[in-house]
Design an enzyme around this catalytic site. Structure first.
Site, mmCIF file in Angstrom:
data_model
loop_
_atom_site.group_PDB
_atom_site.id
_atom_site.type_symbol
_atom_site.label_atom_id
_atom_site.label_comp_id
_atom_site.label_asym_id
_atom_site.label_seq_id
_atom_site.Cartn_x
_atom_site.Cartn_y
_atom_site.Cartn_z
ATOM 1 N N LYS A 203 -12.316 -0.151 16.521
ATOM 2 C CA LYS A 203 -10.977 -0.751 16.600
ATOM 3 C C LYS A 203 -10.384 -0.583 18.002
ATOM 4 O O LYS A 203 -9.704 -1.477 18.506
ATOM 5 C CB LYS A 203 -10.044 -0.109 15.561
ATOM 6 C CG LYS A 203 -10.346 -0.585 14.146
ATOM 7 C CD LYS A 203 -9.543 0.128 13.084
ATOM 8 C CE LYS A 203 -10.043 -0.278 11.701
ATOM 9 N NZ LYS A 203 -9.466 0.481 10.613
ATOM 10 N N ASN B 71 0.844 -1.201 0.000
ATOM 11 C CA ASN B 71 0.000 0.000 0.000
ATOM 12 C C ASN B 71 0.880 1.252 0.000
ATOM 13 O O ASN B 71 2.101 1.161 -0.107
ATOM 14 C CB ASN B 71 -0.949 -0.019 1.202
ATOM 15 C CG ASN B 71 -0.176 -0.050 2.499
ATOM 16 O OD1 ASN B 71 0.495 0.906 2.851
ATOM 17 N ND2 ASN B 71 -0.240 -1.178 3.202
#
Ligand code: PMT
Length: 442
Positions: free
Chosen positions: A372, A209
């Site tokens: 998260k 990425n």
């Protein structure tokens, strides 16, 4: 701390001091140069005057100089004094408190921090008297910059070279930062993941990425400046220089990253550091004032704070194809399996570690970040919007909202440089650590 006295003594490395003076000026420092008689044999005061825009100071007993900026004014003007190069002779004089020239007198007369960058022949560098004198200087709170090793001007190979001007500048900047930053993380072992992981498909292709590691490296500097011992675990696509006195491991895949992170958490990962002086706190040996090896109490290197800025690939291919995949079919699909979650694993297996996550989101930022924070059992999570091109991946700036496990109100950090935002994050971590024993993880 912008006013620097650069003191040059008589060694061949004095030529590098001209480049160093130039770099300091370019970086916004005001520089006044002191030269010893020995220095003038290698490089002229006129060179340094032209580079710094200031008259060079050479004499202690000089009527005209004392009318302008005499040794006491000079000592008071400075914020920092650096002796580069420092010869064995000057080091001995400073250790003995001799005051027979301008440099040695100013060193006695000033209250500001003094950095000493020794440079000499490798045999001289190894002499016990030099070691003893340097230890005396350290006892007087002088900071000694470890010389570099390699080919010397005299043809010898070994330790004793003056480090390059760029290194000296980085050292000065680190030194100033350390002296002007609250030591909120003093003595803490901080491990930071940074950059993108690389998941091999075959020997030539990979999944990855856009993360460059900038955010993680900025945090490494900020933590180091706040007094922490910092270890960076950098993903395979990071091409950034390692900040001074930061340990670094380079890894490729998420699985590699997890392995090193666990070693760090357990205090088992101990990379070599180039700088003896700054690394000695982790070693089981030290030197007494006579240079003899002595046993010292080992200090734990196990992670106290784990910060996950890395953009870890969530999936990897089930198997890495051993040979390059040929372009035969019109369509092909990759069989992917889930990677381990580095951050969640550290948080779960090491509940005593203070864990800070990052969240890269493109929508519903708050909802996902809070999710998260809870599911990975984190103390804090810093959430940035990676759909914006001016912040997040690759850019020099970032903006984020930080959520905590022990309060509802998030802290919003507006857009600023990654260096500045890293400093703000360190402050937030410092505050939370102060409350470490008063809250319970979800
Ligand atoms: O490197 P730069 O170019 O400077 O860019 C910085 C950044 C945008 C990459 C950085 O600020 C950032 O947002 N990092 C987190 C990227 C990310 O992967 O976020 P996530 O929401 O997918 O993951 C949440 C957290 O879990 C992260 O702390 C991540 O490091 C961690 N994670 C995720 C998956 C996984 N397998 N292991 C992990 O440890």
């Amino acid at each position: 701390m912008k006013n620097i006295i650069l003191a040059i003594t008589g060694g061949i490395a004095a030529y590098k001091s001209a480049f160093f003076a130039r770099l300091l000026i370019k970086n916004g420092y005001n520089v006044r140069v002191i030269m010893t008689d020995g220095a003038k044999a290698f490089i002229t005061p006129l060179t340094l005057q032209a580079l710094t825009g200031n008259q060079v100071h050479t004499e202690l007993l000089d009527e005209t100089a004392e009318l302008g900026m005499g040794h006491i004014e000079l000592a008071k003007w400075a914020d920092l004094l650096i002796v580069a190069p420092a010869t064995a002779n000057t080091i001995a004089k400073l250790a003995m408190g001799v005051a027979d020239d301008l440099l040695s007198t100013v060193c006695l007369a000033t209250t500001v921090p003094i950095l000493v960058a020794p440079a000499m022949n490798q045999q001289m560098w190894q002499h016990p008297s030099v070691k003893l004198n340097l230890q005396t200087l350290r006892d007087y709170d002088y900071e000694v910059i470890q010389p570099a090793s390699g080919m010397q001007a005299c043809g010898d190979v070994g330790e004793g070279r003056l480090p390059e001007p760029e290194y000296l500048l980085e050292y000065v900047e680190y030194f100033i930062a350390r002296h002007t930053t609250p030591q909120l993380l003093a003595g803490k072992n901080v491990t930071i993941t940074a950059g993108a992981t690389v998941e091999a498909i075959d020997p030539v292709r990979f999944l990855s990425n856009h993360s460059t590691g900038k955010m993680g490296f900025a945090l490494a500097k900020a933590c180091r400046n706040a007094g922490a011992n910092v270890t960076l675990i950098a993903g395979g696509k990071v091409h950034l220089p390692t900040p001074l006195f930061v340990h670094r491991f380079d890894v490729l895949s998420a699985e590699d990253m997890l392995k090193v992170a666990k070693d760090c958490a357990n205090g088992l990962a101990l990379p070599c550091c180039d700088d003896e002086e700054h690394d000695h706190k982790h070693h089981h040996h030290d030197h007494n004032e006579f240079g003899n090896d002595i046993e010292v109490e080992p200090i734990s290197t196990a992670t106290d704070i784990f910060i996950a800025t890395a953009a870890v690939a969530d999936y990897r291919t089930r198997d890495v194809v051993p040979q390059k995949i040929k372009k035969t079919q019109d369509e092909m699909s990759l069989d992917l399996v889930k990677n381990p979650d580095v951050l969640a694993t550290i948080a779960k297996e090491f509940p005593e570690i203070f864990v800070v996550g990052f969240a890269a989101e493109t929508q519903d930022v708050e909802k996902y970040a809070k999710g998260k924070l809870e599911s990975k059992k984190l103390n804090m999570i810093a959430c940035n919007d990676v759909s914006r091109s001016d912040i997040g991946f690759g850019s020099d700036d970032n903006a984020m909202t930080v959520f905590f496990n022990n309060k509802n109100e998030p802290v919003v950090l507006e857009k600023m440089s990654k260096e500045k935002i890293a400093e703000q994050l360190v402050e937030l971590i410092g505050v939370e650590l102060g409350k470490k024993f008063t809250f319970v993880k979800p």
